[in-house]
Design an enzyme around this catalytic site. Structure first.
Site, PDB file in Angstrom:
ATOM      1  N   GLU A   1       0.825  -1.208   0.000  1.00 50.05           N
ATOM      2  CA  GLU A   1       0.000   0.000   0.000  1.00 50.05           C
ATOM      3  C   GLU A   1       0.862   1.262   0.000  1.00 50.05           C
ATOM      4  OE1 GLU A   1      -3.053   0.387  -0.607  1.00 50.05           O
ATOM      5  OE2 GLU A   1      -3.666  -1.702  -0.573  1.00 50.05           O
TER       6      GLU A   1
ATOM      7  N   TYR B   1      -5.868   6.545   4.755  1.00 46.09           N
ATOM      8  CA  TYR B   1      -6.045   5.562   3.688  1.00 46.09           C
ATOM      9  C   TYR B   1      -5.286   4.275   3.999  1.00 46.09           C
ATOM     10  CZ  TYR B   1      -5.567   2.864  -0.448  1.00 46.09           C
ATOM     11  OH  TYR B   1      -5.571   1.793  -1.285  1.00 46.09           O
TER      12      TYR B   1
ATOM     13  N   ASP C   1      -9.782   4.852  -2.431  1.00 46.60           N
ATOM     14  CA  ASP C   1      -8.752   5.423  -3.305  1.00 46.60           C
ATOM     15  C   ASP C   1      -9.445   5.963  -4.562  1.00 46.60           C
ATOM     16  OD1 ASP C   1      -9.452   3.219  -4.787  1.00 46.60           O
ATOM     17  OD2 ASP C   1      -7.443   2.357  -4.898  1.00 46.60           O
TER      18      ASP C   1
ATOM     19  N   CYS D   1     -14.397  -0.679 -14.380  1.00 45.09           N
ATOM     20  CA  CYS D   1     -14.917   0.688 -14.317  1.00 45.09           C
ATOM     21  C   CYS D   1     -13.749   1.660 -14.457  1.00 45.09           C
ATOM     22  CB  CYS D   1     -15.660   0.891 -12.991  1.00 45.09           C
ATOM     23  SG  CYS D   1     -16.669   2.376 -12.981  1.00 45.09           S
TER      24      CYS D   1
ATOM     25  N   CYS E   1     -19.157  -1.394 -19.032  1.00 44.78           N
ATOM     26  CA  CYS E   1     -20.407  -1.607 -18.302  1.00 44.78           C
ATOM     27  C   CYS E   1     -21.041  -2.950 -18.650  1.00 44.78           C
ATOM     28  CB  CYS E   1     -21.384  -0.473 -18.584  1.00 44.78           C
ATOM     29  SG  CYS E   1     -20.724   1.145 -18.121  1.00 44.78           S
TER      30      CYS E   1
ATOM     31  N   CYS F   1     -19.982  -5.593 -16.242  1.00 40.12           N
ATOM     32  CA  CYS F   1     -19.851  -5.124 -14.855  1.00 40.12           C
ATOM     33  C   CYS F   1     -20.926  -5.751 -13.965  1.00 40.12           C
ATOM     34  CB  CYS F   1     -19.969  -3.608 -14.816  1.00 40.12           C
ATOM     35  SG  CYS F   1     -19.880  -2.932 -13.145  1.00 40.12           S
TER      36      CYS F   1
ATOM     37  N   CYS G   1     -26.415   0.600 -11.531  1.00 41.59           N
ATOM     38  CA  CYS G   1     -25.532   1.758 -11.759  1.00 41.59           C
ATOM     39  C   CYS G   1     -26.280   2.942 -12.378  1.00 41.59           C
ATOM     40  CB  CYS G   1     -24.370   1.362 -12.661  1.00 41.59           C
ATOM     41  SG  CYS G   1     -23.223   2.733 -12.923  1.00 41.59           S
TER      42      CYS G   1
HETATM   43 FE1  SF4 Z   1     -18.730   1.518 -13.770  1.00 37.76          FE
HETATM   44 FE2  SF4 Z   1     -21.374   1.569 -13.546  1.00 37.76          FE
HETATM   45 FE3  SF4 Z   1     -20.294   0.883 -15.854  1.00 37.76          FE
HETATM   46 FE4  SF4 Z   1     -20.092  -0.736 -13.753  1.00 37.76          FE
HETATM   47  S1  SF4 Z   1     -21.958  -0.176 -14.833  1.00 37.76           S
HETATM   48  S2  SF4 Z   1     -18.441  -0.177 -15.211  1.00 37.76           S
HETATM   49  S3  SF4 Z   1     -19.926   0.736 -12.067  1.00 37.76           S
HETATM   50  S4  SF4 Z   1     -20.122   2.871 -14.858  1.00 37.76           S
END
Ligand code: SF4
Length: 345
Positions: free
Chosen positions: A45, A128, A146, A198, A205, A208, A214
């Site tokens: 880290e 952090y 982060d 992301c 997306c 994801c 989202c």
């Molecule tokens: Fe990022 Fe939302 Fe796309 Fe997932 S759906 S990659 S969280 S913008």
């Protein structure tokens, strides 16, 4: 999707897609009871602050090969650690690294403490790093935020407030998702999602695990978030540097004033670079050779480079036959331009 469902989706994704990193305990090993080594978590880290995973990998392996635990690092000679750190930048971090290792040995008998407050009390450990070590090494429900996590939170919740003002909002949102079970894996899951799916410019997306809840994906704003406050344009300052060459090839250099820009460093004489102008450092017939540009923290500087051949005694500075290799970058650029110009003049 409820907060706990978001976390469950992230953990399920992490179980199948966690990045393999030399400092990481894989989710399957974690589930089998393998405990992460706090020393390796902490070291990684600290190294990862403002440096990429790709750049850190080799350093991490060398450090842990040479100093396999915190006691070994604490006993290391300062210059050896500094030498291994070279290239990672920010030497203050390397000094803090050593101070922290020695504090862990002196105060905690060589074992990293397991509370946020005790971790925070160690040298060089800010909020952090304390949260990262607490969550990843000890599976405490600390929220690690982060840049990757900020981005995921801003998009997931469609936060339009620009950074840095949005930070407290994004931290609060990240806290709402931190689960009681597997908080360490959850923290790493959000970071991995930000680093691999992301991503800043082209969020994927379609693959994801947070596609459904989202907000930014639904609104079509994913690539625009998080918004950032426009940085004020840096002012442009202009000035002159004079490069005077003697017939024997020596060039006129001077020590810059101890205070101010490039304070105390050797360079070509300049006019102050504050718009006020100033006299040339030696009598000569000057010719324009071009300009050099350099960006400092708070402004851009454009210097007009003037060249001349002269045998006159300088009003300030001294003629130098061998130009030192460690001229500041700006002076090196100006000198090289002047030397090329005078050769063809
Ligand atoms: Fe990022 Fe939302 Fe796309 Fe997932 S759906 S990659 S969280 S913008």
């Amino acid at each position: 999707m409820r907060d706990d469902e978001v976390s469950a989706a992230l953990l399920a994704w992490y179980d199948g897609h966690a990045r393999v990193l030399p400092w990481r305990t894989a989710p399957a090993d974690r589930a089998a009871g393998v405990q992460p080594d706090p020393y390796r978590v902490w070291l990684s880290e600290v190294m990862l602050q403002q440096t990429t995973v790709a750049a850190v990998r080799g350093y991490f392996l060398r450090f842990t090969g040479r100093w396999p635990d915190v006691a070994a690092l604490a006993a290391a000679a300062d210059p050896e650690v500094m030498a291994e750190w070279a290239g990672l930048g920010y030497y203050a971090r390397a000094r803090n690294l050593l101070a922290c290792a020695r504090a862990v040995v002196a105060r905690h008998d060589g074992r990293f403490p397991q509370t946020l407050a005790e971790l925070r009390a160690l040298p060089g450990i800010g909020p952090y790093t304390a949260a990262a070590v607490a969550a990843i090494a000890f599976d405490l429900p600390a929220t690690v935020v982060d840049g990757n996590v900020e981005r995921v939170m801003a998009r997931l919740h469609g936060v339009e407030v620009p950074l840095p003002a949005a930070k407290p909002v994004l931290v609060a949102l990240a806290e709402t998702h931190t689960p009681a079970a597997r908080p360490g894996d959850h923290a790493q899951a959000v970071m991995d999602l930000g680093a691999t799916v992301c991503t800043p410019r082209k969020p994927a997306c379609g693959i994801c695990p947070l596609w459904q809840p989202c907000a930014a994906r639904a609104a079509g704003t994913a690539a625009d978030l998080p918004r950032k406050r426009a940085k004020p344009a840096k002012p442009v300052r202009q000035g002159v540097v004079w490069a005077a060459f003697r017939p024997d090839g020596a060039v006129l250099l001077e020590d810059r004033p101890a205070r101010g820009l490039l304070g105390g460093m050797l360079g070509l004489p300049g006019d102050g670079w504050d718009g006020a102008g100033g006299p040339a450092p030696v009598a000569a017939t000057w010719h324009a050779a071009g300009e050099v540009r350099h960006t400092f923290t708070h402004f851009h500087l454009i210097l007009a480079v003037q060249i001349a051949r002269t045998s006159a005694a300088p009003l300030r500075g001294r003629f130098v036959r061998a130009v030192p290799a460690d001229l500041p970058t700006l002076m090196r650029k100006a000198h090289d331009l002047a030397a090329a110009a005078i050769a063809s003049h």
